[in-house]
Design a protein around this motif. Structure first.
Motif, PDB file in Angstrom:
ATOM      1  N   ASN A   1       0.815  -1.213   0.000  1.00 24.18           N
ATOM      2  CA  ASN A   1       0.000   0.000   0.000  1.00 24.18           C
ATOM      3  C   ASN A   1       0.851   1.267   0.000  1.00 24.18           C
ATOM      4  O   ASN A   1       0.331   2.366  -0.199  1.00 24.18           O
ATOM      5  N   GLY A   2       2.157   1.115   0.226  1.00 21.49           N
ATOM      6  CA  GLY A   2       3.063   2.259   0.194  1.00 21.49           C
ATOM      7  C   GLY A   2       3.010   3.137   1.411  1.00 21.49           C
ATOM      8  O   GLY A   2       3.717   4.152   1.494  1.00 21.49           O
ATOM      9  N   ASN A   3       2.197   2.772   2.412  1.00 22.53           N
ATOM     10  CA  ASN A   3       2.012   3.616   3.596  1.00 22.53           C
ATOM     11  C   ASN A   3       2.694   3.083   4.845  1.00 22.53           C
ATOM     12  O   ASN A   3       2.677   3.748   5.876  1.00 22.53           O
ATOM     13  N   THR A   4       3.263   1.899   4.761  1.00 21.72           N
ATOM     14  CA  THR A   4       3.938   1.316   5.914  1.00 21.72           C
ATOM     15  C   THR A   4       5.330   0.846   5.520  1.00 21.72           C
ATOM     16  O   THR A   4       5.487   0.069   4.578  1.00 21.72           O
ATOM     17  N   LEU A   5       6.313   1.348   6.241  1.00 20.60           N
ATOM     18  CA  LEU A   5       7.695   0.948   6.019  1.00 20.60           C
ATOM     19  C   LEU A   5       8.139   0.125   7.221  1.00 20.60           C
ATOM     20  O   LEU A   5       8.018   0.575   8.365  1.00 20.60           O
ATOM     21  N   GLU A   6       8.632  -1.071   6.964  1.00 16.97           N
ATOM     22  CA  GLU A   6       9.084  -1.950   8.036  1.00 16.97           C
ATOM     23  C   GLU A   6      10.605  -2.056   7.995  1.00 16.97           C
ATOM     24  O   GLU A   6      11.182  -2.490   6.994  1.00 16.97           O
ATOM     25  N   ILE A   7      11.240  -1.656   9.086  1.00 16.97           N
ATOM     26  CA  ILE A   7      12.697  -1.695   9.190  1.00 16.97           C
ATOM     27  C   ILE A   7      13.115  -2.998   9.846  1.00 16.97           C
ATOM     28  O   ILE A   7      12.630  -3.348  10.931  1.00 16.97           O
ATOM     29  N   GLU A   8      14.043  -3.706   9.196  1.00 18.69           N
ATOM     30  CA  GLU A   8      14.504  -4.993   9.703  1.00 18.69           C
ATOM     31  C   GLU A   8      15.992  -4.982  10.041  1.00 18.69           C
ATOM     32  O   GLU A   8      16.586  -6.030  10.277  1.00 18.69           O
ATOM     33  N   SER A   9      16.606  -3.813  10.067  1.00 20.26           N
ATOM     34  CA  SER A   9      18.028  -3.709  10.384  1.00 20.26           C
ATOM     35  C   SER A   9      18.293  -4.182  11.805  1.00 20.26           C
ATOM     36  O   SER A   9      17.434  -4.057  12.691  1.00 20.26           O
ATOM     37  N   ASP A  10      19.519  -4.706  12.042  1.00 21.50           N
ATOM     38  CA  ASP A  10      19.872  -5.054  13.409  1.00 21.50           C
ATOM     39  C   ASP A  10      20.110  -3.773  14.206  1.00 21.50           C
ATOM     40  O   ASP A  10      20.191  -2.674  13.641  1.00 21.50           O
ATOM     41  N   LYS A  11      20.212  -3.924  15.511  1.00 19.80           N
ATOM     42  CA  LYS A  11      20.261  -2.754  16.375  1.00 19.80           C
ATOM     43  C   LYS A  11      21.482  -1.884  16.111  1.00 19.80           C
ATOM     44  O   LYS A  11      21.388  -0.649  16.084  1.00 19.80           O
ATOM     45  N   ALA A  12      22.637  -2.500  15.937  1.00 20.07           N
ATOM     46  CA  ALA A  12      23.856  -1.727  15.715  1.00 20.07           C
ATOM     47  C   ALA A  12      23.746  -0.875  14.457  1.00 20.07           C
ATOM     48  O   ALA A  12      24.133   0.300  14.450  1.00 20.07           O
ATOM     49  N   ALA A  13      23.202  -1.454  13.401  1.00 24.41           N
ATOM     50  CA  ALA A  13      23.060  -0.723  12.142  1.00 24.41           C
ATOM     51  C   ALA A  13      22.050   0.413  12.277  1.00 24.41           C
ATOM     52  O   ALA A  13      22.256   1.513  11.735  1.00 24.41           O
ATOM     53  N   LEU A  14      20.958   0.161  13.003  1.00 29.75           N
ATOM     54  CA  LEU A  14      19.941   1.191  13.168  1.00 29.75           C
ATOM     55  C   LEU A  14      20.475   2.341  14.000  1.00 29.75           C
ATOM     56  O   LEU A  14      20.305   3.513  13.651  1.00 29.75           O
ATOM     57  N   ASP A  15      21.151   2.038  15.094  1.00 29.20           N
ATOM     58  CA  ASP A  15      21.716   3.094  15.935  1.00 29.20           C
ATOM     59  C   ASP A  15      22.749   3.916  15.164  1.00 29.20           C
ATOM     60  O   ASP A  15      22.827   5.144  15.316  1.00 29.20           O
ATOM     61  N   ALA A  16      23.532   3.239  14.343  1.00 26.68           N
ATOM     62  CA  ALA A  16      24.587   3.927  13.603  1.00 26.68           C
ATOM     63  C   ALA A  16      24.029   4.891  12.568  1.00 26.68           C
ATOM     64  O   ALA A  16      24.718   5.829  12.133  1.00 26.68           O
ATOM     65  N   LEU A  17      22.791   4.676  12.152  1.00 25.42           N
ATOM     66  CA  LEU A  17      22.180   5.529  11.130  1.00 25.42           C
ATOM     67  C   LEU A  17      21.971   6.950  11.615  1.00 25.42           C
ATOM     68  O   LEU A  17      22.052   7.903  10.846  1.00 25.42           O
ATOM     69  N   PHE A  18      21.721   7.106  12.908  1.00 27.87           N
ATOM     70  CA  PHE A  18      21.338   8.412  13.451  1.00 27.87           C
ATOM     71  C   PHE A  18      22.506   9.068  14.178  1.00 27.87           C
ATOM     72  O   PHE A  18      23.088   8.500  15.095  1.00 27.87           O
ATOM     73  N   THR A  19      22.820  10.290  13.742  1.00 26.19           N
ATOM     74  CA  THR A  19      23.864  11.077  14.383  1.00 26.19           C
ATOM     75  C   THR A  19      23.293  12.448  14.741  1.00 26.19           C
ATOM     76  O   THR A  19      22.217  12.837  14.263  1.00 26.19           O
ATOM     77  N   GLU A  20      24.018  13.161  15.557  1.00 28.15           N
ATOM     78  CA  GLU A  20      23.566  14.494  15.953  1.00 28.15           C
ATOM     79  C   GLU A  20      23.379  15.398  14.741  1.00 28.15           C
ATOM     80  O   GLU A  20      22.508  16.278  14.725  1.00 28.15           O
ATOM     81  N   ASP A  21      24.174  15.155  13.708  1.00 30.23           N
ATOM     82  CA  ASP A  21      24.141  16.032  12.539  1.00 30.23           C
ATOM     83  C   ASP A  21      23.008  15.739  11.564  1.00 30.23           C
ATOM     84  O   ASP A  21      22.656  16.592  10.750  1.00 30.23           O
ATOM     85  N   ASN A  22      22.444  14.513  11.620  1.00 29.34           N
ATOM     86  CA  ASN A  22      21.427  14.196  10.609  1.00 29.34           C
ATOM     87  C   ASN A  22      20.028  13.978  11.170  1.00 29.34           C
ATOM     88  O   ASN A  22      19.106  13.638  10.423  1.00 29.34           O
ATOM     89  N   LEU A  23      19.836  14.187  12.463  1.00 26.21           N
ATOM     90  CA  LEU A  23      18.515  13.954  13.048  1.00 26.21           C
ATOM     91  C   LEU A  23      17.446  14.821  12.391  1.00 26.21           C
ATOM     92  O   LEU A  23      16.305  14.385  12.211  1.00 26.21           O
ATOM     93  N   HIS A  24      17.819  16.051  12.014  1.00 25.00           N
ATOM     94  CA  HIS A  24      16.844  16.946  11.388  1.00 25.00           C
ATOM     95  C   HIS A  24      16.395  16.423  10.025  1.00 25.00           C
ATOM     96  O   HIS A  24      15.336  16.809   9.531  1.00 25.00           O
ATOM     97  N   GLU A  25      17.209  15.553   9.406  1.00 20.87           N
ATOM     98  CA  GLU A  25      16.816  14.975   8.130  1.00 20.87           C
ATOM     99  C   GLU A  25      15.722  13.926   8.300  1.00 20.87           C
ATOM    100  O   GLU A  25      14.874  13.754   7.420  1.00 20.87           O
ATOM    101  N   PHE A  26      15.741  13.216   9.424  1.00 23.92           N
ATOM    102  CA  PHE A  26      14.818  12.108   9.645  1.00 23.92           C
ATOM    103  C   PHE A  26      13.580  12.502  10.455  1.00 23.92           C
ATOM    104  O   PHE A  26      12.584  11.779  10.439  1.00 23.92           O
ATOM    105  N   PHE A  27      13.643  13.624  11.158  1.00 17.99           N
ATOM    106  CA  PHE A  27      12.514  14.042  11.997  1.00 17.99           C
ATOM    107  C   PHE A  27      12.184  15.501  11.713  1.00 17.99           C
ATOM    108  O   PHE A  27      13.068  16.353  11.616  1.00 17.99           O
ATOM    109  N   ASP A  28      10.890  15.781  11.575  1.00 18.55           N
ATOM    110  CA  ASP A  28      10.422  17.092  11.122  1.00 18.55           C
ATOM    111  C   ASP A  28      10.283  18.051  12.302  1.00 18.55           C
ATOM    112  O   ASP A  28       9.279  18.038  13.012  1.00 18.55           O
ATOM    113  N   MET A  29      11.299  18.876  12.480  1.00 17.68           N
ATOM    114  CA  MET A  29      11.300  19.838  13.585  1.00 17.68           C
ATOM    115  C   MET A  29      10.347  21.010  13.328  1.00 17.68           C
ATOM    116  O   MET A  29       9.976  21.726  14.250  1.00 17.68           O
ATOM    117  N   SER A  30       9.944  21.196  12.075  1.00 17.37           N
ATOM    118  CA  SER A  30       9.154  22.378  11.727  1.00 17.37           C
ATOM    119  C   SER A  30       7.677  22.228  12.067  1.00 17.37           C
ATOM    120  O   SER A  30       6.953  23.220  12.132  1.00 17.37           O
TER     121      SER A  30
END
Length: 206
Positions: free
Chosen positions: A166-195
């Protein structure tokens, strides 16, 4: 697992992700905050037109309850919430009560114990509600996830998972280390809408 459909989750999705798009992950980001920190969120809160009762039940896990009128009677909807921290950032996740029955019978005697394995990251699928922008005695503010940015990370191979038909649900299957590594202080604004944050206001205590 049963899908995330209760009133409270629907309200979260309407506020945070237009079109009720959702991002579900097998691993939450970071580690659960200490129970004494989560306990500060106990109380009665207002989100848009919905009133939510929040109670710490065990080891940092919260249960949120709301009431709706359905089939000529009031119906109580409950979800479990977990706040985690990764570096200086905090995140809010939700899991359906039906998927968390193993915790439902716990007596909550360990509330002051801090972090514990009861919030088992390997036995749940978690809805990403957002990143916590502000949390104090009176106000809880969330920045919702940017669905398209998570989708881009999936397409680029930065995370493992799949997009439902349906294109409306994204399921993440990454392991924990990979998921944690994705997010850094510098890119959080890219993944979460502060506006366009969602503001939840305390209106009472339990």
């Amino acid at each position: 697992m049963s899908r995330f459909t209760p009133l409270l989750l629907a309200a979260l999705l309407i506020c945070l992700l237009p079109g009720c798009k959702s991002i579900i992950t097998e691993q939450y980001i970071g580690e659960p905050i200490a129970a004494q920190d989560a306990q500060e969120l106990q109380g009665v809160w207002k989100m848009e037109k919905d009133v939510i009762h929040v109670k710490l039940i065990e080891n940092g896990m919260l249960v949120a309850a709301g009431v709706e009128w359905k089939d000529d009677k009031f119906e109580v909807n409950e979800i479990r919430l977990l706040i985690t921290e990764h570096g200086d950032a905090r995140f809010l996740f939700a899991v359906n009560v039906d998927d968390d029955d193993e915790h439902a019978d716990d007596d909550g005697d360990d509330e002051g114990e801090g972090k514990d394995d009861d919030a088992d990251n390997d036995e749940q699928e978690w809805l990403i509600c957002g990143m916590v922008i502000r949390s104090d005695n009176d106000v809880f503010v969330l920045a919702g996830p940017k669905f398209d940015r998570f989708k881009k990370a999936l397409e680029a191979g930065d995370i493992k998972g799949e997009l439902e038909e349906n294109g409306n649900t994204l399921e993440i299957e990454s392991d924990k280390a990979a998921l944690d590594a994705l997010f850094t202080e510098d890119n959080l604004h890219e993944f979460f809408d502060m506006s366009k944050p969602m503001v939840i206001t305390r209106i009472g205590d339990l």
